[in-house]
Scaffold this active site. Structure first.
Site, PDB file in Angstrom:
ATOM      1  N   LYS A   1       0.893  -1.369   0.092  1.00 55.96           N
ATOM      2  CA  LYS A   1       0.257  -0.100  -0.067  1.00 55.96           C
ATOM      3  C   LYS A   1       0.753   1.437   0.094  1.00 55.96           C
ATOM      4  O   LYS A   1       2.181   1.265   0.153  1.00 55.96           O
ATOM      5  CB  LYS A   1      -1.024  -0.127   1.196  1.00 55.96           C
ATOM      6  CG  LYS A   1      -1.993  -0.976   1.159  1.00 55.96           C
ATOM      7  CD  LYS A   1      -2.474  -1.513  -0.126  1.00 55.96           C
ATOM      8  CE  LYS A   1      -3.460  -2.661   0.038  1.00 55.96           C
ATOM      9  NZ  LYS A   1      -3.513  -3.717  -0.855  1.00 55.96           N
TER      10      LYS A   1
HETATM   11  C1  LIG Z   1      -8.866  -3.561  -2.115  1.00 49.79           C
HETATM   12  C2  LIG Z   1      -8.550  -4.113  -0.978  1.00 49.79           C
HETATM   13  N1  LIG Z   1      -9.341  -4.025   0.223  1.00 49.79           N
HETATM   14  C3  LIG Z   1      -8.897  -4.510   1.250  1.00 49.79           C
HETATM   15  C4  LIG Z   1      -7.719  -5.294   1.470  1.00 49.79           C
HETATM   16  C5  LIG Z   1      -7.381  -5.784   2.863  1.00 49.79           C
HETATM   17  O1  LIG Z   1      -6.064  -5.182   3.569  1.00 49.79           O
HETATM   18  P1  LIG Z   1      -5.218  -5.849   4.497  1.00 49.79           P
HETATM   19  O2  LIG Z   1      -4.384  -6.876   3.725  1.00 49.79           O
HETATM   20  O3  LIG Z   1      -4.639  -4.732   5.176  1.00 49.79           O
HETATM   21  O4  LIG Z   1      -6.000  -6.802   5.515  1.00 49.79           O
HETATM   22  C6  LIG Z   1      -6.785  -5.109   0.513  1.00 49.79           C
HETATM   23  C7  LIG Z   1      -5.413  -5.689   0.732  1.00 49.79           C
HETATM   24  O5  LIG Z   1      -4.737  -5.913  -0.197  1.00 49.79           O
HETATM   25  C8  LIG Z   1      -7.264  -4.598  -0.863  1.00 49.79           C
HETATM   26  O6  LIG Z   1      -6.296  -4.470  -1.639  1.00 49.79           O
END
Ligand SMILES: Cc1ncc(COP(=O)(O)O)c(C=O)c1O
Length: 412
Positions: A188
């Site tokens: 991210k």
């Molecule tokens: C569009 C989207 N939503 C939710 C998430 C979930 O985030 P996390 O990996 O911090 O749980 C991601 C992670 O890659 C994502 O790309």
């Protein structure tokens, strides 16, 4: 390096973490009258909420936790439907499933984000929310989607995991719907390894979110007492170590955005002359965080041929991002293997089915799409072909030349 924030980790992050370790306060709660307690997580919440332009934020251990907390605290559960794009990250769908609601998959358009017309066609009396996912750094058509949500009296929730830092007509993503979820994983914009946040302007939703993520407590207890508990909650708290890293990363955000945008503009300008290609549509190009440059080819065959030559892949082949590759979703496999949402006749009598072919437009578009990484190198997205945030002009020119050579072979 996977994402721009990770690529820039340096002395500032190290100093922040050392400060926390020396303080002895590794968890988010501590005594405000002890000067060693840095309250990193609280300061991070304040900084992210004010940057986003909302009043409240709750830091969590992941973006997935933030999404699940949002569905739970908005009262979304058995018998409810949530509309979500068929091109997304799997966690957007799993969070709906573990709230025990039914994910209703909708088409994306050339923005690679939700198609508002298709979304409206899928609204039923059971629809409680639209989860708009701002994929690959760029906001969806938020004006249209917000108008649809308002017209039908349902919630618009923003999944900003891939677009922290983006804006739409001058407003930051996460501030337009009722709430937004952010991820700080390594791919991210900024990162602490893992981490997440929910942002909202609604004070009551904030209190519920805080409680859900902290065993039911109301916001900002001291951490040891049995405080006022408004509900049964869970523990999704962020640690001070993560908060410290993210405070240092947040100070880099403006530089990250300016660098990515300049690099993307240069690369796009260098390859735009290629016949036969087009680029993903951007509803607000100024709000793009420019982590990806998405090229659309005239056919899936050409897309596959060119991406193979470049060591990349078409977006339709990503096991994490397109519903046709999510075998656990297609088989409706949950941890318990029973109960809501998929085996939930009392609340949801009609059959539920996910199968390849059900979103033909989405499959066509992502089958012709390839991402050139600008600051996010994700092998699942094929964006390891591209440049990183530490790139220089010569490298951008070399990537453009390689692209033109490969694409030119198939497109002339
Ligand atoms: C569009 C989207 N939503 C939710 C998430 C979930 O985030 P996390 O990996 O911090 O749980 C991601 C992670 O890659 C994502 O790309």
């Amino acid at each position: 390096m996977p994402g721009p924030g990770l690529d820039l980790i340096g002395e500032a992050e190290i100093a922040e973490v050392v400060e926390v370790l020396r303080s002895g306060y590794l968890a988010r709660f501590g005594p405000d009258d002890d000067p060693r307690f840095g309250a990193k997580v609280r300061h991070l919440e304040d900084a992210v909420s004010s940057w986003t332009g909302v009043h409240h934020a709750v830091a969590m251990n992941s973006g997935t936790s933030a999404l699940l907390s949002l569905f739970a605290t908005l009262g979304i559960g058995p018998g409810d439907e949530v509309i979500v794009p068929g091109f997304t990250y799997v966690a957007s769908i799993s969070a709906i499933v573990y709230a025990r609601a039914v994910p209703v998959l909708a088409e994306v358009d050339e923005t690679l984000n939700l198609d508002p017309v298709d979304v409206e066609a899928r609204i039923t009396p059971r629809t409680r929310a639209i989860l708009v996912v701002h994929m690959l750094g760029n906001p969806a058509r938020l004006d249209e989607l917000k108008a649809i949500a308002d017209r039908h009296g349902i919630a618009l929730i923003e999944d900003c995991a891939q677009a922290f830092g983006a804006s739409y007509h001058g407003r930051k993503v996460g501030s337009i719907g009722v709430a937004g979820a952010i991820s700080f994983n390594v791919f991210k914009t900024i990162t602490s390894g893992d981490g997440g946040m929910a942002v909202t302007d609604d004070p009551e939703l904030y209190r519920r979110l805080f409680a859900f993520h902290d065993q039911g407590h109301l916001p900002l207890r001291n951490g040891v007492e049995v405080g006022a508990r408004s509900m049964l909650g869970l523990n999704f708290r962020m640690t001070e170590l993560s908060g410290a890293v993210l405070l240092a990363q947040l100070r880099r955000l403006e530089t990250i955005l300016a660098t990515l945008r300049a690099n993307k503009a240069m690369l796009k300008g260098l390859i735009a002359e290629q016949a036969g290609i087009s680029f993903r549509a951007l509803p607000d190009p100024d709000g793009d965080i420019a982590t990806h440059l998405v090229v659309l080819y005239p056919s899936s065959q050409v897309a596959r041929d060119v991406s193979r030559e470049l060591g990349s892949r078409v977006l339709a082949d990503s096991g994490w991002h397109i519903y046709t590759q999510m075998e656990h979703l297609l088989a409706q496999r949950t941890a318990a293997g029973k109960g809501c949402p998929f085996d939930c006749h009392q609340f949801y009598p009609q059959p539920i089915e996910y199968r390849a072919g059900m979103l033909p437009r989405t499959e066509d578009i992502v089958g012709r799409a390839m991402s050139i990484g600008i600051g996010v190198a994700d092998p699942n997205l094929g964006s390891t072909f591209g440049v990183t945030i530490r790139t220089d002009q010569a490298r951008i020119e070399a990537v453009a030349d390689r692209f033109l050579e490969a694409a030119g072979r198939y497109l002339g």
